[in-house]
Design an enzyme around this catalytic site. Structure first.
Site, PDB file in Angstrom:
ATOM      1  N   ALA A  66       0.933  -1.240   0.101  1.00 33.05           N
ATOM      2  CA  ALA A  66       0.121  -0.006   0.146  1.00 33.05           C
ATOM      3  C   ALA A  66       1.099   1.088  -0.117  1.00 33.05           C
ATOM      4  O   ALA A  66       2.060   1.303   0.542  1.00 33.05           O
ATOM      5  CB  ALA A  66      -0.883  -0.013   1.353  1.00 33.05           C
ATOM      6  N   GLY A 112       0.581  -4.849   0.889  1.00 33.30           N
ATOM      7  CA  GLY A 112      -0.608  -5.151   0.106  1.00 33.30           C
ATOM      8  C   GLY A 112      -0.422  -5.713  -1.234  1.00 33.30           C
ATOM      9  O   GLY A 112      -1.562  -6.132  -1.857  1.00 33.30           O
ATOM     10  N   GLU A 115      -0.787  -9.005  -0.429  1.00 37.20           N
ATOM     11  CA  GLU A 115      -2.182  -9.583  -0.156  1.00 37.20           C
ATOM     12  C   GLU A 115      -3.099  -9.454  -1.596  1.00 37.20           C
ATOM     13  O   GLU A 115      -4.123 -10.338  -1.619  1.00 37.20           O
ATOM     14  CB  GLU A 115      -2.663  -8.480   1.002  1.00 37.20           C
ATOM     15  N   GLU A 135       4.478  -5.368   7.341  1.00 34.80           N
ATOM     16  CA  GLU A 135       3.666  -4.454   8.016  1.00 34.80           C
ATOM     17  C   GLU A 135       4.346  -4.068   9.549  1.00 34.80           C
ATOM     18  O   GLU A 135       4.345  -2.646   9.897  1.00 34.80           O
ATOM     19  CB  GLU A 135       2.447  -4.369   7.998  1.00 34.80           C
TER      20      GLU A 135
HETATM   21  N1  COA Z   1       4.687   3.049  -0.606  1.00 37.69           N
HETATM   22  C1  COA Z   1       5.184   4.195  -1.164  1.00 37.69           C
HETATM   23  N2  COA Z   1       5.914   4.330  -1.975  1.00 37.69           N
HETATM   24  C2  COA Z   1       6.908   3.234  -2.011  1.00 37.69           C
HETATM   25  C3  COA Z   1       6.578   1.942  -1.453  1.00 37.69           C
HETATM   26  C4  COA Z   1       5.327   1.827  -0.795  1.00 37.69           C
HETATM   27  N3  COA Z   1       4.740   1.057  -0.313  1.00 37.69           N
HETATM   28  N4  COA Z   1       7.361   0.992  -1.606  1.00 37.69           N
HETATM   29  C5  COA Z   1       8.386   1.705  -2.512  1.00 37.69           C
HETATM   30  N5  COA Z   1       8.054   3.231  -2.863  1.00 37.69           N
HETATM   31  C6  COA Z   1       8.857   4.214  -3.657  1.00 37.69           C
HETATM   32  C7  COA Z   1       9.811   4.502  -2.757  1.00 37.69           C
HETATM   33  O1  COA Z   1       9.585   5.550  -1.734  1.00 37.69           O
HETATM   34  C8  COA Z   1      10.774   5.139  -3.714  1.00 37.69           C
HETATM   35  O2  COA Z   1      10.108   6.396  -4.092  1.00 37.69           O
HETATM   36  P1  COA Z   1      11.285   7.629  -4.456  1.00 37.69           P
HETATM   37  O3  COA Z   1      12.118   7.134  -5.476  1.00 37.69           O
HETATM   38  O4  COA Z   1      10.356   9.018  -4.653  1.00 37.69           O
HETATM   39  O5  COA Z   1      12.083   7.830  -3.111  1.00 37.69           O
HETATM   40  C9  COA Z   1      10.597   4.141  -4.959  1.00 37.69           C
HETATM   41  O6  COA Z   1       9.309   3.524  -4.492  1.00 37.69           O
HETATM   42  C10 COA Z   1      11.443   3.100  -5.229  1.00 37.69           C
HETATM   43  O7  COA Z   1      11.707   2.630  -4.046  1.00 37.69           O
HETATM   44  P2  COA Z   1      13.188   2.179  -3.262  1.00 37.69           P
HETATM   45  O8  COA Z   1      12.906   2.226  -1.883  1.00 37.69           O
HETATM   46  O9  COA Z   1      14.246   3.418  -3.569  1.00 37.69           O
HETATM   47  O10 COA Z   1      13.601   0.754  -4.065  1.00 37.69           O
HETATM   48  P3  COA Z   1      14.570  -0.262  -3.341  1.00 37.69           P
HETATM   49  O11 COA Z   1      15.218  -1.183  -4.393  1.00 37.69           O
HETATM   50  O12 COA Z   1      15.622   0.457  -2.595  1.00 37.69           O
HETATM   51  O13 COA Z   1      13.828  -0.910  -2.376  1.00 37.69           O
HETATM   52  C11 COA Z   1      11.792  -2.097  -1.512  1.00 37.69           C
HETATM   53  C12 COA Z   1      12.735  -1.781  -2.810  1.00 37.69           C
HETATM   54  C13 COA Z   1      10.669  -2.862  -1.836  1.00 37.69           C
HETATM   55  C14 COA Z   1      12.668  -3.076  -0.514  1.00 37.69           C
HETATM   56  C15 COA Z   1      11.505  -0.751  -0.782  1.00 37.69           C
HETATM   57  O14 COA Z   1      10.889   0.149  -1.626  1.00 37.69           O
HETATM   58  C16 COA Z   1      10.604  -0.971   0.461  1.00 37.69           C
HETATM   59  O15 COA Z   1      10.633  -1.461   1.477  1.00 37.69           O
HETATM   60  N6  COA Z   1       9.365  -0.739   0.236  1.00 37.69           N
HETATM   61  C17 COA Z   1       8.174  -0.619   1.232  1.00 37.69           C
HETATM   62  C18 COA Z   1       7.821  -2.072   1.446  1.00 37.69           C
HETATM   63  C19 COA Z   1       6.519  -1.920   2.408  1.00 37.69           C
HETATM   64  O16 COA Z   1       6.879  -1.927   3.673  1.00 37.69           O
HETATM   65  N7  COA Z   1       5.444  -2.451   2.043  1.00 37.69           N
HETATM   66  C20 COA Z   1       4.195  -2.497   2.846  1.00 37.69           C
HETATM   67  C21 COA Z   1       3.622  -1.285   3.083  1.00 37.69           C
HETATM   68  S1  COA Z   1       2.049  -1.380   3.880  1.00 37.69           S
END
Ligand code: COA
Length: 257
Positions: A66, A112, A115, A135
């Site tokens: 999400a 999400g 999910e 989460e």
């Molecule tokens: N919500 C909002 N933005 C998100 C996102 C999310 N769930 N997941 C990734 N993004 C965004 C990042 O903020 C980043 O944006 P920016 O370039 O404007 O800073 C972009 O997507 C790329 O992500 P980034 O984190 O730079 O990529 P990465 O390869 O370093 O890491 C992940 C990849 C998936 C490990 C990491 O993005 C992450 O942990 N995301 C969140 C996962 C999460 O907690 N999901 C559950 C949400 S309830």
């Protein structure tokens, strides 16, 4: 209909939906959830569409969760509403659709995103896919059905571990636990899912819809799945597909559904 965050496409009897926010790793914001609901509703109403495939754009993510930026300032009431509405219009909606939905998991499927994949009727992953429910690392719990569907798919112990550690499974591990049915090369993911969709589309759509209802009933509290199976089985005998399927068998030809 015009969408901003998803791409839709129909090829024969298969509809494809691609979540298209690659710069945000296809994170599910409110608009994307609404667009998914609209597109799925339209495909469900379209008699030509027999299977839906959902995937993410780019080669990195299916859906990375999400959209955290949208709920970072929420209070208790807004948090509960977010979960309730999302479950209703997307996650439960997909699970209970008459049209089968395959998740083509092409990269990160987190929070999400996992999910969403779990709400689909089954999942195929590319070898680079990574799946988890992180989460608790954000101080929340999975709110789009993850605490319910993950134990159904992988068992309670593994689900507890994954949720508590906020850890990720790679594609092969996910297959070992039954979270995904197949792992294929990234290039092969869509062709493979399309082949499965084609195979499904040769069969009776009304019977498949009845099967979805009966299988889902087994996971519903207070519902006797065997009773639902009896009812759905009986209903099949009143359908044109039943007439065509059994007649075709007796005439030694392929049924045309
Ligand atoms: N919500 C909002 N933005 C998100 C996102 C999310 N769930 N997941 C990734 N993004 C965004 C990042 O903020 C980043 O944006 P920016 O370039 O404007 O800073 C972009 O997507 C790329 O992500 P980034 O984190 O730079 O990529 P990465 O390869 O370093 O890491 C992940 C990849 C998936 C490990 C990491 O993005 C992450 O942990 N995301 C969140 C996962 C999460 O907690 N999901 C559950 C949400 S309830």
């Amino acid at each position: 209909m015009k969408y901003n965050n998803i791409l839709v496409d129909i090829d024969g009897k298969t509809a494809k939906i691609t979540i298209n926010r690659p710069k945000k790793l296809n994170a599910l914001n409110k608009n994307t959830i609404n667009e998914l609901n609209n597109a799925i509703e339209a495909f469900e109403a379209d008699e030509k569409v027999r299977v839906i495939i959902i995937t993410g754009s780019g080669d990195k993510a299916f859906v990375a969760g999400a959209d955290i930026t949208e709920f970072a300032h929420f209070d208790i009431s807004k948090g509960a509403k977010l979960s309730k509405k999302g479950q209703k219009i997307l996650f439960d909606f997909i699970e209970n659709l008459n049209t089968p939905v395959i998740a083509a998991v092409n990269g990160f499927a987190l929070g999400g995103g996992l999910e969403l994949a779990m709400a689909c009727h089954f999942r195929v992953a590319s070898e680079n896919a990574k799946m988890g429910l992180p989460e608790v690392s954000l101080g929340i719990i999975p709110g789009y059905g993850g605490t319910q569907r993950l134990p159904q798919l992988v068992g309670k112990g593994k689900a507890m571990e994954l949720i508590m550690t906020a850890g990720m499974l790679d594609a092969e591990e996910a297959k070992t636990y039954g979270l995904v049915n197949y792992v294929v090369d990234q290039d092969e993911l869509m062709p493979f899912c399309e082949k499965l969709a084609k195979k499904i589309s040769y069969n009776s759509g009304t019977a498949i819809s009845a099967a979805i209802k009966a299988v889902n009933a087994s996971f519903e509290d207070g519902v006797n799945g065997f009773e639902v199976e009896i009812e759905q089985f009986g209903n099949c005998f009143g359908t044109e597909d039943f007439e065509e399927g059994t007649t075709a068998f007796l005439e030694k030809r392929k049924a045309k559904f």
